[in-house]
Design a protein around this motif. Structure first.
Motif, PDB file in Angstrom:
ATOM      1  N   ILE A  24       1.094  -0.994  -0.022  1.00  0.00           N
ATOM      2  CA  ILE A  24       0.020   0.138  -0.008  1.00  0.00           C
ATOM      3  C   ILE A  24       0.980   1.145  -0.169  1.00  0.00           C
ATOM      4  N   GLY A  25       0.593   2.132  -0.817  1.00  0.00           N
ATOM      5  CA  GLY A  25       1.448   3.399  -0.967  1.00  0.00           C
ATOM      6  C   GLY A  25       0.332   4.722  -0.865  1.00  0.00           C
ATOM      7  N   ARG A  38       3.379  10.516   4.187  1.00  0.00           N
ATOM      8  CA  ARG A  38       2.808   9.416   3.390  1.00  0.00           C
ATOM      9  C   ARG A  38       2.749   8.129   4.433  1.00  0.00           C
ATOM     10  N   PHE A  39       2.037   7.273   3.596  1.00  0.00           N
ATOM     11  CA  PHE A  39       1.747   5.820   4.323  1.00  0.00           C
ATOM     12  C   PHE A  39       2.384   4.800   3.280  1.00  0.00           C
ATOM     13  N   HIS A  40       3.156   3.730   3.837  1.00  0.00           N
ATOM     14  CA  HIS A  40       4.011   3.027   2.906  1.00  0.00           C
ATOM     15  C   HIS A  40       4.241   1.661   3.569  1.00  0.00           C
ATOM     16  N   GLN A  41       3.765   0.715   2.852  1.00  0.00           N
ATOM     17  CA  GLN A  41       3.987  -0.735   3.732  1.00  0.00           C
ATOM     18  C   GLN A  41       3.651  -1.939   2.754  1.00  0.00           C
ATOM     19  N   TYR A  42       4.601  -2.473   3.090  1.00  0.00           N
ATOM     20  CA  TYR A  42       4.691  -4.206   2.410  1.00  0.00           C
ATOM     21  C   TYR A  42       3.893  -4.931   3.256  1.00  0.00           C
ATOM     22  N   LEU A  43       3.130  -6.021   2.843  1.00  0.00           N
ATOM     23  CA  LEU A  43       2.277  -6.798   3.565  1.00  0.00           C
ATOM     24  C   LEU A  43       2.739  -8.329   2.949  1.00  0.00           C
ATOM     25  N   GLN A  44       2.666  -9.296   4.174  1.00  0.00           N
ATOM     26  CA  GLN A  44       2.619 -10.618   3.965  1.00  0.00           C
ATOM     27  C   GLN A  44       1.633 -11.159   3.653  1.00  0.00           C
ATOM     28  N   PRO A  45       1.098 -11.644   2.497  1.00  0.00           N
ATOM     29  CA  PRO A  45      -0.351 -11.974   2.168  1.00  0.00           C
ATOM     30  C   PRO A  45      -0.539 -13.554   2.411  1.00  0.00           C
ATOM     31  N   ASP A  46       0.386 -14.349   3.104  1.00  0.00           N
ATOM     32  CA  ASP A  46      -0.298 -15.766   3.412  1.00  0.00           C
ATOM     33  C   ASP A  46      -0.664 -16.554   2.221  1.00  0.00           C
ATOM     34  N   ARG A  47       0.105 -16.227   1.119  1.00  0.00           N
ATOM     35  CA  ARG A  47      -0.209 -17.026  -0.236  1.00  0.00           C
ATOM     36  C   ARG A  47       0.691 -16.692  -0.980  1.00  0.00           C
ATOM     37  N   ASP A  48       0.851 -17.586  -2.121  1.00  0.00           N
ATOM     38  CA  ASP A  48       1.862 -17.140  -3.212  1.00  0.00           C
ATOM     39  C   ASP A  48       1.329 -16.071  -4.139  1.00  0.00           C
ATOM     40  N   ILE A  49       2.268 -15.344  -4.789  1.00  0.00           N
ATOM     41  CA  ILE A  49       1.970 -14.196  -5.567  1.00  0.00           C
ATOM     42  C   ILE A  49       2.050 -15.076  -7.073  1.00  0.00           C
ATOM     43  N   ASP A  50       1.045 -14.632  -7.951  1.00  0.00           N
ATOM     44  CA  ASP A  50       0.961 -15.045  -9.351  1.00  0.00           C
ATOM     45  C   ASP A  50       2.187 -14.596  -9.827  1.00  0.00           C
ATOM     46  N   ASN A  71      -3.507  -6.969   9.087  1.00  0.00           N
ATOM     47  CA  ASN A  71      -4.281  -6.536  10.477  1.00  0.00           C
ATOM     48  C   ASN A  71      -3.253  -5.964  11.666  1.00  0.00           C
ATOM     49  N   ASP A  72      -2.128  -6.189  11.323  1.00  0.00           N
ATOM     50  CA  ASP A  72      -0.717  -5.442  12.079  1.00  0.00           C
ATOM     51  C   ASP A  72      -0.928  -3.762  11.592  1.00  0.00           C
ATOM     52  N   VAL A  73      -1.255  -3.540  10.510  1.00  0.00           N
ATOM     53  CA  VAL A  73      -0.864  -2.006  10.324  1.00  0.00           C
ATOM     54  C   VAL A  73      -2.302  -1.361  10.059  1.00  0.00           C
ATOM     55  N   VAL A  74      -3.438  -1.960   9.973  1.00  0.00           N
ATOM     56  CA  VAL A  74      -4.715  -1.638   9.685  1.00  0.00           C
ATOM     57  C   VAL A  74      -5.166  -0.234  10.388  1.00  0.00           C
ATOM     58  N   GLY A  75      -4.657  -0.062  11.689  1.00  0.00           N
ATOM     59  CA  GLY A  75      -5.033   1.065  12.459  1.00  0.00           C
ATOM     60  C   GLY A  75      -4.377   2.229  11.973  1.00  0.00           C
ATOM     61  N   PHE A  77      -3.171   2.452   8.900  1.00  0.00           N
ATOM     62  CA  PHE A  77      -3.571   3.012   7.467  1.00  0.00           C
ATOM     63  C   PHE A  77      -4.999   3.627   7.654  1.00  0.00           C
ATOM     64  N   LEU A  78      -6.046   2.851   8.528  1.00  0.00           N
ATOM     65  CA  LEU A  78      -7.271   3.691   8.313  1.00  0.00           C
ATOM     66  C   LEU A  78      -7.106   5.101   8.998  1.00  0.00           C
ATOM     67  N   ALA A  79      -6.144   5.298   9.971  1.00  0.00           N
ATOM     68  CA  ALA A  79      -5.962   6.669  10.699  1.00  0.00           C
ATOM     69  C   ALA A  79      -5.468   7.593   9.358  1.00  0.00           C
ATOM     70  N   PHE A  80      -4.755   7.107   8.625  1.00  0.00           N
ATOM     71  CA  PHE A  80      -4.247   7.941   7.690  1.00  0.00           C
ATOM     72  C   PHE A  80      -5.079   8.423   6.579  1.00  0.00           C
ATOM     73  N   ILE A  81      -5.905   7.484   6.096  1.00  0.00           N
ATOM     74  CA  ILE A  81      -7.102   7.919   4.862  1.00  0.00           C
ATOM     75  C   ILE A  81      -8.299   8.404   5.457  1.00  0.00           C
ATOM     76  N   GLU A  82      -8.730   7.877   6.801  1.00  0.00           N
ATOM     77  CA  GLU A  82     -10.013   8.511   7.221  1.00  0.00           C
ATOM     78  C   GLU A  82     -10.174   9.920   7.044  1.00  0.00           C
ATOM     79  N   GLY A  83     -11.537  10.112   6.568  1.00  0.00           N
ATOM     80  CA  GLY A  83     -11.688  11.506   6.301  1.00  0.00           C
ATOM     81  C   GLY A  83     -11.328  12.349   5.225  1.00  0.00           C
ATOM     82  N   ALA A  84     -10.456  11.805   4.496  1.00  0.00           N
ATOM     83  CA  ALA A  84      -9.896  12.324   3.289  1.00  0.00           C
ATOM     84  C   ALA A  84     -10.691  11.969   2.226  1.00  0.00           C
ATOM     85  N   GLU A  85     -10.235  12.607   1.071  1.00  0.00           N
ATOM     86  CA  GLU A  85     -10.752  12.591  -0.362  1.00  0.00           C
ATOM     87  C   GLU A  85      -9.777  11.533  -0.909  1.00  0.00           C
TER      88      GLU A  85
END
Length: 238
Positions: A24-25, A38-50, A71-75, A77-85
């Motif tokens: 997410i960027g 800015r908010f930037h985070q790589y995430l472990q998806p618990d599955r293989d990437i195509d 789930n580790d970064v959602v707080g 992330f949501l704090a960064f985007i909430e209320g924005a366009e």
């Protein structure tokens, strides 16, 4: 007005097939200027990437092995985007994936309840019907430098999209004033040095009726060309 330009990278194309977000960027705009936040985070998806997805963004399973989960970064992330366009290119794709991630962790809210979403792909198609409107095509059309974009990347694409969005809507990304570190403080210094306190009052020239009409006609053309996105008209409406 606070805006957040957002992009994601994923393991594949369909969340319904179990694909997940792996990057997410986001970059922040305030009154049409980049704030540096800015908010930037790589995430472990618990599955293989195509394999096809890896060819697009270059992110591998091995690289993500030690990264946090959504789930580790959602707080944060949501704090960064909430209320924005939210400014997103092809918004249904990114929003669909984010809403899926929120559902998987039991979050009852979705992106549409947290933010207003603006889809720059829809805007571009309205402004340039029948033309290519990919991010790369818009960079060429609006003379935005994307020469450093060999692979897709969420943060890089969000930064590029911010420049494209400002160009599409008639704004500017940044204004450099000879390297001044603080616009407000340095403006006062410049004012004191160039405009003495005992200067005579400045003459005020008001627009004539013809000039006001020409101004209104110009705004009408801008509003039509931008699909109703003329910021000046919105501010006048306030």
């Amino acid at each position: 007005m606070r805006q957040v330009v957002l992009d994601t990278e994923t393991t594949g194309l369909e969340p319904e097939q179990g694909h997940r977000i792996i990057e997410i960027g986001c970059v922040e705009l305030d009154n049409r200027r980049l704030t540096g936040r800015r908010f930037h985070q790589y995430l472990q998806p618990d599955r293989d990437i195509d394999e096809g997805a890896v060819e697009v963004h270059g992110i591998t399973n091995e690289f993500l092995a030690d990264k946090p989960r959504f789930n580790d970064v959602v707080g944060d992330f949501l704090a960064f985007i909430e209320g924005a366009e939210l400014i997103i290119h092809n918004a249904p794709f990114d929003v669909g994936f984010i809403d899926n991630e929120l559902r998987l962790i039991g979050e009852r809210r979705n992106v549409g309840e947290l933010c207003v979403v603006v889809d720059t792909l829809v805007m571009a198609r309205q402004m340039h019907p029948g033309q290519k409107n990919s991010l790369d095509a818009l960079c060429r059309r609006y003379d935005v430098d994307n020469s450093h974009r060999d692979l897709h990347g969420a943060l890089l694409d969000a930064e590029i999209l911010a420049d494209v969005y400002l160009a599409m809507t008639g704004g500017q990304g940044a204004l450099s004033l000879g390297g001044l570190s603080s616009a407000a403080n340095n403006y006062q210094v410049i004012s004191n040095s160039l405009l003495p306190a005992d200067r005579p009052p400045l003459r005020v020239l008001r627009a004539s009726p013809a000039e006001r009409q020409a101004h209104a006609d110009t705004l009408a053309r801008v509003d039509k060309a931008s699909g109703g996105q003329c910021l000046w008209r919105e501010l006048e409406g306030d």
